[in-house]
Design an enzyme around this catalytic site. Structure first.
Site, short mmCIF file in Angstrom:
data_model
loop_
_atom_site.label_atom_id
_atom_site.label_comp_id
_atom_site.label_asym_id
_atom_site.label_seq_id
_atom_site.Cartn_x
_atom_site.Cartn_y
_atom_site.Cartn_z
N HIS A 34 -5.48 -3.20 -2.35
CA HIS A 34 -5.24 -2.11 -3.31
C HIS A 34 -5.24 -2.59 -4.76
O HIS A 34 -5.07 -1.80 -5.68
CB HIS A 34 -3.91 -1.42 -2.99
CG HIS A 34 -3.96 -0.68 -1.70
ND1 HIS A 34 -4.35 0.63 -1.59
CD2 HIS A 34 -3.73 -1.10 -0.43
CE1 HIS A 34 -4.34 1.01 -0.33
NE2 HIS A 34 -3.96 -0.04 0.40
N LYS A 37 -11.77 0.60 -1.61
CA LYS A 37 -10.77 1.36 -2.36
C LYS A 37 -11.25 1.49 -3.82
O LYS A 37 -12.08 2.33 -4.10
CB LYS A 37 -9.41 0.73 -2.17
CG LYS A 37 -9.10 0.65 -0.66
CD LYS A 37 -7.73 0.24 -0.33
CE LYS A 37 -7.57 -0.13 1.13
NZ LYS A 37 -7.95 0.89 2.10
N SER A 81 0.79 -1.23 0.00
CA SER A 81 0.00 0.00 0.00
C SER A 81 0.82 1.28 0.00
O SER A 81 0.30 2.33 -0.36
CB SER A 81 -0.93 0.00 1.20
OG SER A 81 -0.21 -0.20 2.40
#
Ligand SMILES: Cc1ncc(COP(=O)(O)O)c(C=O)c1O
Length: 394
Positions: free
Chosen positions: A215, A246, A187
């Site tokens: 992610h 996300k 990340s």
């Protein structure tokens, strides 16, 4: 009406601890956003180009998600009112889990209130005292906390060094179950885990492997399943974690895997069992986001191509972008004060690029974390490159 301060001497130590944090330049505050998440946002009352979100596909502010919530909430209300095992689990959750399983190509999926809860809950359900857990040094805090919570023996291996992990696993030990943990896409560094190597190590030693694709969900892989799909090893990763929060622009986390894994977690993952179910209307938004991810692959394909071009342009100016191979591009500057100063100067020029400091990154690796999304226009990216260039006189 003024607030009455609660003065309780037992908390006096906090004043000194906070002062200490601020002295070291490590104090945190929360910039306040006004309006929808997006490539252009108002933060602390100032309109800025936003390179600080994880909204990689530009879906957080998409009206189709808001519409899905409106419709579902009108039908079913908002609150789910109970934990999933006590009347909180709704038809919308079942439909989302079935859709997530189809999206991931797995037998089953389970939705948690957050990605953080998905990680801690899953790890502590898979290993316990007497077992062993092996974690990459750069794994996300939620994986680390899952290890602590599990009370299994906890070993950290150097970042992405699966040879070292192989040796750790080869040591004789009396641990019962063994679990390997890695982010799929890291990340802060934006680099990928060497999953082809890791699956081999896990298989050789009969260890479980958990890959956190937080992610990468929606961004990597032909169908957007993540790094495991991108590297062609998804069938060899038995425990896959993803987030809805996300690239999918919603909130919540999920586990994708076999039916028996999900049934075990429904019984044993404490953050799932003992937390109120997410609103069913939130599940409707996630379903809408998954439809968009499937129907609009150009969002992720364009994003990764533009991220590669941006990394090249920054490197040409002499910036260190580490091992980034993704839409997360750290501009590594070393000292926290320098990261904060650069972030401030970009802010003055109308760009929001957060400074990331220890303990989020190791000492000496403070950086500006540039997060590129499919909503950024070429002009916004040009502006970032030219403003960063001017800061170093390029
Ligand atoms: C790698 C990783 N895993 C899990 C999480 C937690 O996900 P969530 O924000 O949905 O709780 C994060 C959040 O930043 C993350 O970076």
């Amino acid at each position: 009406m003024s607030a009455h301060p609660i003065t309780h001497g037992s908390l006096d130590w906090i004043d000194a601890a906070l002062a200490n944090l601020h002295e070291q330049g490590l104090g945190r505050r929360r910039p306040e956003r006004c309006g929808a998440q997006g490539a252009r946002v108002a933060i602390d009352g100032r309109e800025l180009v936003n390179f600080g979100s994880n909204d990689y596909l530009g879906l957080a502010g998409d009206s189709r998600l808001a519409e899905a919530i409106r419709e579902a909430a009108t039908r079913e209300g908002w609150g789910s009112g109970a934990s999933p095992l006590l009347a909180g689990y709704a038809e919308g959750h079942r439909r989302l889990e079935a859709r997530l399983a189809a999206f991931e190509g797995t037998e089953a999926a389970l939705v948690f209130p957050s990605g953080f809860a998905a990680n801690t809950g899953t790890i502590a359900a898979l290993v316990g005292p007497g077992d062993a857990v092996f974690s990459d040094r750069k794994n996300h805090a939620s994986l680390l906390d899952g290890c602590r919570l599990s009370r299994a023996d906890f070993r950290v291996y150097p970042h992405n060094d699966f040879g070292n992990l192989d040796r750790l696993l080869a040591r004789p030990g009396k641990n019962c179950r063994r679990l390997i943990l890695t982010d799929g896409l890291f990340s802060m560094d934006g680099d990928l885990a060497p999953l082809e190597g890791l699956v081999g190590v896990a298989e050789r030693h009969g260890a479980m492997l958990l890959v956190d694709e937080a992610h990468a969900t929606g961004v990597f892989g032909r169908r957007g399943r993540g790094v495991a799909e991108h590297l062609g090893v998804e069938d060899r990763v038995p425990v896959r974690i993803g987030t809805l929060s996300k690239a999918l622009g919603c909130s919540g986390g999920f586990v994708a895997g076999s039916r028996r894994l999900v049934e075990w977690l429904v019984n044993r993952a404490r953050p799932y069992v003992f937390s109120t179910a997410t609103p069913a209307a939130a599940a409707a938004a996630a379903l809408a986001a998954l439809e968009i991810v499937a129907a609009e692959p150009e969002r992720r394909e364009g994003l990764l191509a533009r991220a590669a071009a941006l990394r090249e342009r920054l490197a040409a100016q002499g910036w260190d972008t580490g091992r980034s191979a993704s839409q997360i591009i750290p501009v590594i500057v070393g000292r926290p004060e320098r990261a904060v100063e650069l972030s401030r100067r970009l802010h003055r020029r109308g760009l929001y690029v957060p400074a990331i400091r220890p303990p989020t990154v190791p000492e000496g690796e403070a950086c500006l974390r540039v997060s590129l999304t499919s909503a950024h226009t070429p002009e916004m990216v040009d502006r970032l490159v030219s403003d960063l260039g001017q800061l170093v006189g390029v």
